[in-house]
Design an enzyme around this catalytic site. Structure first.
Site: not given
Ligand code: NAI
Length: 683
Positions: A99, A122, A102, A60
């Site tokens: 991310g 994370e 993910e 992210a």
């Protein structure tokens, strides 16, 4: 940012968002639109998502975390991918982190190159994977492996990923896109595509044995003490096992939402950015020429020299070690081999890698053997005379252009450089013990260190996996200079009536792995102590004279049993009491708050002086030093960030009240005073 390339029935969707393909809001929009178009286009039978540049999506956009954004959010985008009626294949090269992974977990299939790394990192930012990672990863690889990946944040290699069914195929680095398109074609005719969210088979072990979560908690307790994110990660994975997918996602969201606004995560994100900023040297233009480093020399193979050598051997740079006597050399070489073999026995290296590293190691008793080295690091005794002698010799034998570095931890680098006819070539490379493990490297620039030499050292630090921080010359540089303040107060506190274990406990409760007295016992109280000259002038002298020299003699400030378990020592208590009485101290009760302030506030004050004098480039560099070199808990962001958090006015008021009682050593630095008066901050 996103381009779509049709390859027959396969639509290749390529992201290009330099430098790391962060999943910014714009990128999510563009990717979502591209997927919608491919989904709607009857000519498209399958979709491959890949990235240009260094690697797959790196995660992210950390800078935008916690800020509002327009849809699709990352979880929504991933839901769209997983829900696609057409097979979606993630083609992964470089890093797929956070991310990024993910997104790949939401794809129906994953293909990766041999050199790729995959991880959910994370937790290192005080967060958890908040876009389905905690729900999909255990469904794909099983709970045990998911716990380990998510809670440590460490990435796995593509080979390991294949072994645990995290990816479906491994391909050579140069054939990723071709192979991904072929793979996609094969899947077009399949009627159904595997959706991670629908799987439950890999959860079965944990359903049968829910106690595995508590066993895992117990295993990692020592490493994660004080951090909130690891427990939140575990809770989210427990939800994956106990709840239907949608409810697990909601639980993950809720846990993420509370972490993202927590002080801990803010602090850990500060450290993350601070480490990247530390690599920048403000007054050196980016284009400054680097000196190629093809061979490294090391003088002295004691505690530090061997560990320093391993850093270079491990990345394939040949090292020549020079010692003054055969016995010391043999000992040093044996230690290096033993350390490598231990790493191999723990599965961190293969036997081949150990042999390769050792084959790059040469040794000699003659300093002339270093004539061809591009970088020579001196790690001999901490004595100015000995070091100056070594540098005079190095100046005579080293080839022109070589960098001459000292590992001194507190001596004046300018005086060392002055022994050579090439002071611009001299630099400090202050490694921390154990040098093959500790991430911090203080790169010390003397008054005359050249820009190329400094820039080369910073690049090299990165190559060997260190976090480098630039320091100017002063006694102890950044880290040890601040440590000196803490040590001094710790000694005073035990004379005034606090017990060593009280002082240690205050710091371990704060989040340090150990306190100053535990640290002394571990390092050895006799570092720099000599029986012949010891005059019983300090607690340390008295303890060493009684052979209480730390863990190695099974007693120091504490007593140790055969398992190195520490217990407070009655003997030490009476040694301290007697010595304090002889110095006219009257023992008093000292509160935990006073202990904390006395230990930490003078460090902040010293940090401010270090900034004022231009020894450190920026406050965040000081945070990086303390988090990576001295065990300052990352969840408080380092000393200067922590000080900002409790408010500089509070720190100044504390220092002033201590100054009123104990005198000028608590006098507030001008910079700290000024910032406090202006309601300013360090970071
Ligand atoms: P050490 O005493 O373990 O090793 C020094 C080695 O240098 C010995 O093996 C000795 O035989 C060799 N030596 C001495 N004079 C020599 C010469 N003229 N030519 C070749 N070899 C010579 O010392 P240690 O702990 O490794 O420290 C080395 C340097 O690293 C010191 O400057 C120290 O301040 C610094 N340092 C030490 C740290 C630690 O935790 N021990 C941490 C960071 C820096």
């Amino acid at each position: 940012m996103i381009r779509s390339e049709p390859h027959g029935e396969v639509m290749l969707v390529v992201a290009d968002n330099p430098p790391v393909n962060a999943l910014s809001q714009e990128l999510r929009h563009a990717l979502g639109d591209a997927l919608d178009r491919a989904e709607a286009d009857p000519a498209v039978g399958a979709i491959v998502i890949c990235c240009d540049g260094r690697g797959f999506f790196a995660g992210a956009d950390i800078g935008a975390l916690g800020k509002s954004s327009t849809p699709p959010s990352l979880p929504q985008l991933i839901e769209k991918i997983e829900g696609s009626q057409k097979p979606v294949i993630a083609a992964i090269h470089g890093n797929a982190l956070g991310g990024g992974l993910e997104v790949a977990l939401g794809c129906h299939y994953r293909i990766a190159t041999r050199s790729a790394k995959l991880g959910l990192s994370e937790v290192k930012l005080g967060l958890l994977p908040g876009a389905g990672g905690t729900q999909r990863l255990p469904r794909l690889v099983g709970v045990e492996k998911a716990l380990s990946m998510i809670v440590t944040g460490e990435p796995v290699t593509a080979t390991d990923a294949l072994g645990m069914d995290l990816i479906d195929r491994l391909v050579d680095d140069d054939s990723l896109v071709r192979e991904a398109i072929l793979f996609a074609r094969e899947r077009i005719s399949a009627r159904d595509h595997p959706r991670s969210s629908l799987r439950t088979d890999r959860l079965a072990d944990a359903v049968r044995d829910p106690a595995m979560f508590d066993r895992f908690r117990h295993e990692i307790a020592g490493k994660t003490r004080g951090f909130a994110a690891p427990e939140a990660c575990i809770k989210a994975i427990e939800a994956a096992v106990k709840l239907p997918f949608a409810d697990g996602m909601a639980r993950e969201r809720a846990l993420f939402a509370s972490l993202v606004k927590s002080d801990q995560s803010r602090a850990q994100r500060h450290v993350f950015f601070a480490e990247r900023t530390a690599a920048k040297v403000d007054d050196i233009p980016p284009g400054v020429p680097r000196i190629p480093i093809a061979g490294v020399g090391i003088v002295g193979t004691g505690t530090m020299g061997g560990g320093i050598a391993m850093n270079f051997l491990s990345i394939g740079i040949p090292v020549t070690i020079v010692e003054r006597e055969q016995a010391a050399l043999d000992r040093g070489l044996a230690t290096i081999r033993r350390n490598y073999e231990r790493a191999a026995s723990r599965g961190r290296l293969s036997g081949e890698e150990v042999d390769k590293a050792m084959s790059l190691l040469a040794s000699s008793l003659a300093i002339e053997a270093l004539a061809d080295c591009d970088l020579i690091i001196e790690a001999v005794f901490e004595s100015m005379a000995v070091k100056q002698e070594v540098f005079r010799k190095l100046d005579a034998v080293a080839k022109p252009g070589a960098i001459l570095a000292s590992n001194t931890s507190r001596l004046d680098l300018n005086e060392i450089a002055a022994q050579t006819g090439r002071p611009e070539a001299v630099i400090g490379l202050h490694f921390f013990s154990p040098a093959n493990v500790m991430r911090l490297l203080e790169v010390v620039r003397s008054a005359k260190t050249g820009a190329s030499q400094l820039a080369t050292a910073m690049d090299l630090a990165k190559r060997i996996g260190k976090v480098a921080v630039v320091s100017g010359v002063c006694p102890g540089f950044i880290g040890n200079r601040m440590l000196g303040q803490r040590s001094r107060q710790a000694q005073l506190l035990i004379l005034e009536g606090a017990k060593p274990w009280d002082v240690d406990r205050v710091l371990t409760n704060f989040g340090f792995p150990m306190g100053p007295f535990q640290m002394s016992d571990l390092a050895g109280l006799d570092l720099g102590w000599r029986r012949e000259s010891s005059k019983g002038e300090s607690i340390r002298d008295l303890l060493c004279e009684r052979d209480r020299r730390g863990q190695k003699t099974s007693k120091g400030y504490y007593d140790y049993d055969s398992n190195r378990m520490a217990t407070p020592s009655a003997e030490v208590e009476s040694i301290i009491a007697e010595f304090a009485a002889s110095r006219r101290y009257r023992p008093r009760q000292i509160s935990e708050q006073e202990i904390l302030e006395r230990l930490l506030y003078p460090m902040i004050n010293e940090g401010a002086k270090i900034l004022e004098e231009g020894i450190a480039q920026r406050a965040s560099d000081i945070d990086v030093v303390w988090v990576n070199g001295y065990g300052w808990p990352a969840f408080t962001g380092g000393p200067m960030f922590w000080a900002d958090g409790i408010n500089l006015q509070t720190i100044v008021a504390g220092l002033q009240s201590h100054q009123a009682r104990f005198g000028a050593e608590f006098a507030v630095s001008q910079l700290l005073q000024r910032k406090a008066s202006n309601a300013g901050r360090f970071n």
